[in-house]
Each structure stands twice: as C-alpha cells, then as structure tokens.
Scaffold this motif. Structure first.
Motif, PDB file in Angstrom:
ATOM      1  N   ALA A  53      38.386  55.799  15.305  1.00 59.90           N
ATOM      2  CA  ALA A  53      39.182  54.570  15.324  1.00 59.90           C
ATOM      3  C   ALA A  53      39.292  54.002  13.914  1.00 59.90           C
ATOM      4  O   ALA A  53      39.402  52.796  13.722  1.00 59.90           O
ATOM      5  N   ASN A  55      41.654  53.914  11.708  1.00 61.74           N
ATOM      6  CA  ASN A  55      42.849  53.131  11.389  1.00 61.74           C
ATOM      7  C   ASN A  55      42.823  51.745  12.022  1.00 61.74           C
ATOM      8  O   ASN A  55      43.537  50.855  11.583  1.00 61.74           O
ATOM      9  N   ASP A  56      41.983  51.560  13.037  1.00 60.91           N
ATOM     10  CA  ASP A  56      41.851  50.260  13.688  1.00 60.91           C
ATOM     11  C   ASP A  56      40.707  49.437  13.103  1.00 60.91           C
ATOM     12  O   ASP A  56      40.455  48.318  13.550  1.00 60.91           O
ATOM     13  N   THR A  57      40.014  50.006  12.122  1.00 56.72           N
ATOM     14  CA  THR A  57      38.855  49.356  11.526  1.00 56.72           C
ATOM     15  C   THR A  57      39.267  48.673  10.223  1.00 56.72           C
ATOM     16  O   THR A  57      40.063  49.212   9.461  1.00 56.72           O
ATOM     17  N   ASN A  58      38.713  47.509   9.970  1.00 57.66           N
ATOM     18  CA  ASN A  58      38.983  46.786   8.739  1.00 57.66           C
ATOM     19  C   ASN A  58      38.593  47.657   7.539  1.00 57.66           C
ATOM     20  O   ASN A  58      37.532  48.269   7.537  1.00 57.66           O
TER      21      ASN A  58
END
Length: 182
Positions: A53, A55-58
């Motif tokens: 994930a 790309n969904d992580t800061n």
C-alpha cells in the motif's frame, strides 16, 4: 502515480528500498555474519511490491521507514568485526548460477542497487513547472565509495573520512563520464 508505465512510483521506490533493507538485506547480512558461507536467495522485488500500500502511504512515513531500515542495517554492519568484511556468501543469480560475494561486495551491491533505483526514479519523474505544457526531465549521478580494501581499479581503500569523500567524488564523476546519469 507512476511516472511511466511498468515503473515504480516515487512512493513505491522508497517503500521497496525500505522493505529490501528490513526484510532481505539485514537478514542476509546477519546470516553472513553468523554462518560459514550461506547460500542467499536473490530478492524477489515483484513479490515484495505486490499488494503493498505504498502509494496510499504518506511520503514522510515512507522516508522515515527507509531511513530507519537503512540505519538498522548500518548499525548491524558497524557492529561487525573488521574481519567480517571478508566473509563470503553464495548469491543465487537469475540464471540459476551462483556467485560468491564478500560482505563488502554485498554491501556495495546494496548501495549500487539503491543508487540505480533512485537515479531511475529521478530520471523518469518529470518536474512540473507552471506555464510549461510538459514537465522538465532531470538526471542525477550518485557516487559510492567504500573504506574496505577490494581489488579493483575503481574502488580504493581510504584511511579517513576526507579520503572517503574524495573517492565518492571520483566515483560520482566517473559515473557522469560513463553516461550512467541518463
């Protein structure tokens, strides 16, 4: 998003580098330090990236993970006795052949791989500039030097930090001269 089809995004690149250090490199270095001549498998980057994930992580979180994983690896290597740098391992290759690497050569390979990944992501990620239809492409060159002796015309052992920086600078300019900053 991805800068180009079939390439990793910036976040995926940092996530992959952090995961490689934490889940692959650190355990393999530990084996090299504790076993005779261990047989090491090549990292399955596709398997590590699948289902991530990143790309969904800061981005700041990913950079912290990468820093922490690299620092843990550095701490592990710093604690190793000087003679450990000559220990060897058999590294499997993609062609079912194996190669023997010293710990020093393995660490150099880790650094070269990270530098290649970072250079690729810089090259493939255009910088958006207001008023321009297309982003500006940039490149970078990265120099790597080592302090442990190795028989090579390019890698030279150095006695101190100032010498290490000089060797890194030379490696950087050699990289530029070789056209690897594409």
């Amino acid at each position: 998003g991805r800068p180009m089809p079939n390439t990793h995004s910036v976040k995926e690149t940092f996530g992959l580098l952090a995961t490689l250090d934490h889940e692959v490199h650190a355990p393999q270095v530990a084996r090299m330090l504790s076993e005779g001549t261990p047989a090491l498998a090549r990292a399955g980057e596709a398997a590590l990236a699948e289902g991530s994930a990143w790309n969904d992580t800061n981005l700041a979180v990913l950079l912290d993970r990468m820093r922490d994983a690299r620092q843990a690896l550095l701490d592990q290597l710093t604690a190793a006795p000087p003679d450990a740098w000559q220990r060897t391992a058999m590294l499997a290759s993609a062609t079912d052949d194996s190669e023997t690497l010293t710990l020093g050569a393995y660490v150099l390979r880790i650094c070269q791989h990270a530098a290649d990944r970072l250079r690729d992501i810089v090259r493939k990620t255009p910088i958006d500039v207001p008023g321009l239809e297309r982003g500006i492409s940039v490149t970078c060159s990265i120099g790597v030097s080592v302090t442990q002796p190795r028989k090579s015309a390019v890698l030279t052992p150095v006695p101190d930090v100032a010498g290490l920086i000089d060797v890194a600078d030379s490696a950087l300019y050699q990289s530029k001269a070789d056209g690897r900053a594409m």
